[in-house]
Design a protein around this motif. Structure first.
Motif, PDB file in Angstrom:
ATOM      1  N   LYS A   9       0.688  -1.152  -0.158  1.00  0.00           N
ATOM      2  CA  LYS A   9      -0.002   0.074   0.077  1.00  0.00           C
ATOM      3  C   LYS A   9       0.703   1.374  -0.014  1.00  0.00           C
ATOM      4  CE  LYS A   9      -1.946   3.489   2.096  1.00  0.00           C
ATOM      5  NZ  LYS A   9      -1.438   4.452   2.994  1.00  0.00           N
ATOM      6  N   SER A  42      -3.226   5.374  -2.335  1.00  0.00           N
ATOM      7  CA  SER A  42      -4.202   6.583  -1.769  1.00  0.00           C
ATOM      8  C   SER A  42      -4.364   7.539  -3.110  1.00  0.00           C
ATOM      9  CB  SER A  42      -3.537   7.383  -0.701  1.00  0.00           C
ATOM     10  OG  SER A  42      -3.316   6.620   0.476  1.00  0.00           O
ATOM     11  N   GLY A 178      -7.646   8.482   6.032  1.00  0.00           N
ATOM     12  CA  GLY A 178      -6.533   7.751   6.177  1.00  0.00           C
ATOM     13  C   GLY A 178      -6.921   6.141   6.076  1.00  0.00           C
TER      14      GLY A 178
HETATM   15 MG    MG Z   1      -3.019   8.617   3.924  1.00  0.00          MG
END
Ligand code: MG
Ligand code: ASP
Length: 691
Positions: A9, A42, A178
């Protein structure tokens, strides 16, 4: 599922530009060579905020940033196709219902990553997290992901947007700010991944926020609970809900830095149990700042630290194994600094644990010396040295109680040391290994210091040498190797003291080859031949196994590199002009032939020796570094004739001498004395440990 999965990630700053995306792709491609990969990303940094702002100008700005990434990442027809795809997504985004706009950030970033991997020839598949990830229903999510993945057995890299999902009723939504970390954990748990890597822009979870406390250090290993407490109490590097799915599936979470992949990282796993405080987290709670000292109940110590810093907490209490306090936001940073100092910095180490690698003459001499000098050292320095680990090249033995015995276990000594060493321990490299240094950063990250007598570790490019020092500095560790030049003589320390105080080195002359000092010192033209003296030195164990290593200047070269770099000069091996002591042809012949040929070359040595005698000079093997008028440096190694006024003229036996001229002083610094011996080496190591 035949091949194992890694889930990687990447956060917003890791994908913020074309350059960063390329970095990400490199890391993904490296992983994909051994595993199937699920890449979760993200939105590019700033994008989520821009989309949440509801401000059309900010959306335009984001469109520009994506366009410029496409321009730099793709060329030709590919660029056109990806640009059209991006344009279409932005049209969709502008027309989307207000609450769905925010989900496009991740769709955009992953679309670009997926397209680039495809363009590079990978078999990829973009997974629509809006279909697969169901909010508040992990079981359904796992089933969806597992099904999607098994339906595509040929795919090498799956690319999935983080953060976004759908609700049980089928509405598109998100996992909260987040939330991409949590997405990654869900994907990892669903496929029983072998590895879950959260790549971010800091070196793992740190003892506190490095933006507030510059001395924050990476926490190399943590328990799931400690990670949960840190995240839950405000450490931004990890989204707290991430921990549970990984823990339940028994998957370790690694937190790594995209911008320094080899630097510090944190591994969160089931086999860590903390015995002391882990770290400090802080967050805003209404009008106050709440600070949490994770896994500690040392109320009095915290109170003292705060009082010393002149801070009175509004409240201070214990809760679920953590210490909590609230302060006014204006003093949060000061409070963090005070607590960090008290709990995580230079604890007055009374006991220093030693792990020795290389259990030959030097290692054993050191072990004996530690044993024998114990009471003296304690009285003089307040430190108790405890030998807890020993290893040779095949086996090791560790006993934190201080009785490791002889090496007897097989396995990865360094890894074991990292896992078990108390903070502030010292790892001593007295091996001859040319590769062990590559593991120093691991040791530093685990809170160990390194003392080395192994000069092979330093015959590396300057950049590598600088990296080792940086790794030590970043982790607040020391890295010392006085023994590598002139055994117990305080040479490096003296040079680096000058460098620290900006005294510029003008020249260094180092007569530091014990072998050649002995041989050249004994040689008399017409007396015992040069060849015979070399053979004697070899038999006395004074040379490298192949004496030509010494005669060719290899050993002196290593020492010169160390000296120069200590003086602040970025010397590289190629820049040193080496004049071997023996004719070039002699380097390629077999050992017995070598001695014959060397004998035959005797007239050369005799002539050179006689010439020196006539002039009243002595012949010495000198490694030198000299500042040139143009401001550069010239480095050379070879035999020089030195006059009686030269400090090296009077050397006896294997003595070493070093002569440093610097800008501050009219006369040189001269250090002379015994330059070899296991006892000398041990004494030097001991003093590096204690310094
Ligand atoms: Mg983040
Ligand atoms: N882009 C989302 C955010 O900024 C999710 C994430 O980055 O984890 O909150």
């Amino acid at each position: 599922m035949e091949r194992m999965f890694s889930v990687l990630k990447f956060g917003g700053s890791s994908v913020a530009s074309a350059t960063n995306m390329s970095r990400v792709l490199d890391l993904v491609e490296k992983e994909a060579s051994g595993r199937r990969v699920i890449l979760v990303a993200s939105a590019i940094s700033g994008c989520t905020n821009a989309l949440l702002s509801g401000d059309p100008a900010q959306v335009d700005e984001m469109e520009k940033r994506h366009r410029s990434i496409v321009k730099r990442l793709f060329t030709g027809g590919e660029q056109l196709a990806v640009q059209q795809r991006t344009d279409a997504l932005f049209r969709e985004l502008r027309e989307a219902p207000e609450e769905e706009k925010v989900t496009y950030g991740e769709i955009l970033s992953t679309t670009l990553l997926d397209a680039k991997l495809k363009a590079e020839g990978y078999r990829t598949c973009w997974l629509d997290s809006r279909e697969l990830v169901v909010r508040d229903d992990e079981q359904k999510t796992f089933a969806n992901i597992a099904a999607a993945v098994s339906a595509a057995p040929e795919v090498e890299v799956f690319v999935a947007p983080g953060f976004i999902c759908r609700s049980a009723e089928g509405r598109v939504c998100t996992l909260g700010r987040g939330g991409s970390d949590y997405s990654a954990a869900l994907y990892a748990a669903a496929v029983q991944a072998a590895s879950l890597q959260i790549w971010t822009d800091v070196p793992g979870i740190m003892t506190t926020n490095p933006r507030q406390v510059s001395r924050a250090r990476t926490i190399p290993r943590m328990s799931y609970d400690a990670a949960l407490q840190m995240a839950g109490h405000g450490a931004k590097v990890l989204y707290a809900p991430t921990v549970a799915p990984a823990m339940q599936a028994g998957i370790a979470i690694e937190i790594l830095n995209t911008f320094a992949p080899e630097g510090g990282k944190t591994v969160i796993s089931a086999d860590v149990r903390e015995t002391g405080p882990v770290g400090l987290a802080s967050q805003e709670k209404g009008s106050v700042s709440e600070i949490c000292l994770v896994h500690s109940s040392e109320l009095t110590r915290a109170e003292e630290a705060l009082t010393q810093a002149g801070i009175a907490p509004l409240r201070l209490w214990e809760e679920e194994g953590n210490l909590l306090l609230t302060v006014r936001p204006a003093v949060e940073k000061m409070a963090l600094q005070a607590l960090h100092r008290a709990f995580f910095e230079v604890l007055p180490v009374k006991e220093v644990c030693l792990f020795i690698a290389g259990y030959g003459a030097v290692g054993k001499a050191l072990a004996q010396m530690v044993d024998r000098t114990g009471p003296t050292v304690e009285e003089r320095t307040g430190k108790v040295l405890r030998l807890v680990g020993v290893a040779n090249s095949r086996q090791y033995s560790i006993d934190l109680g201080g009785h490791p015995g002889a090496p007897c276990r097989e396995g990865d000594y360094v890894a074991e040391v990292c896992a078990r060493a108390p903070k502030g321990s010292v790892f001593v490299d007295c091996t001859n290994s040319e590769t062990l240094y590559q593991r120093y950063p691991e040791l530093f990250a685990a809170g160990l210091n390194v003392v080395s007598s192994n000069r092979r570790s330093f015959a590396v490019p300057y950049a590598t040498y600088a990296l080792l020092h940086a790794a030590a500095r970043e982790n607040g560790a020391f890295f010392r190797y006085e023994t590598t030049v002139g055994a117990a003589l305080p040479i490096l320390e003296s040079i680096s003291r000058g460098t620290n105080s900006c005294d510029e080195v003008l020249s260094i002359e180092a007569v530091v080859s014990c072998t050649l000092n002995q041989i050249l010192g004994d040689y008399r033209p017409g007396g015992e031949s040069f060849a015979s003296l070399v053979r004697k030195a070899q038999e006395a164990g004074l040379t490298e196994p192949d004496p030509r290593q010494d005669l060719g200047g290899r050993d002196a070269l290593r020492k010169l590199l160390i000296l120069a770099r200590e003086a602040g000069v970025r010397l590289e091996e190629e820049e040193v002009e080496v004049t071997p002591v023996i004719p070039k042809e002699l380097f390629d012949v077999p050992m017995e032939r070598f001695y014959e040929d060397l004998e035959a070359a005797e007239p050369l040595f005799a002539a050179a020796g006689r010439e020196a005698d006539v002039q009243g000079f002595r012949r010495r093997f000198v490694a030198s570094l000299e500042k040139t008028p143009s401001g550069g440096f010239r480095a050379g190694i070879g035999i020089r004739n030195v006059p009686p006024v030269h400090p090296a003229y009077h050397l006896r036996g294997t003595e070493n001498a070093i002569i440093v001229r610097s800008a501050f002083h009219p006369y040189p610094l001269v250090i002379q004395g015994p330059g070899e011996g296991a006892r000398e080496a041990a004494s030097s190591i001991l003093n590096d440990i204690l310094r």
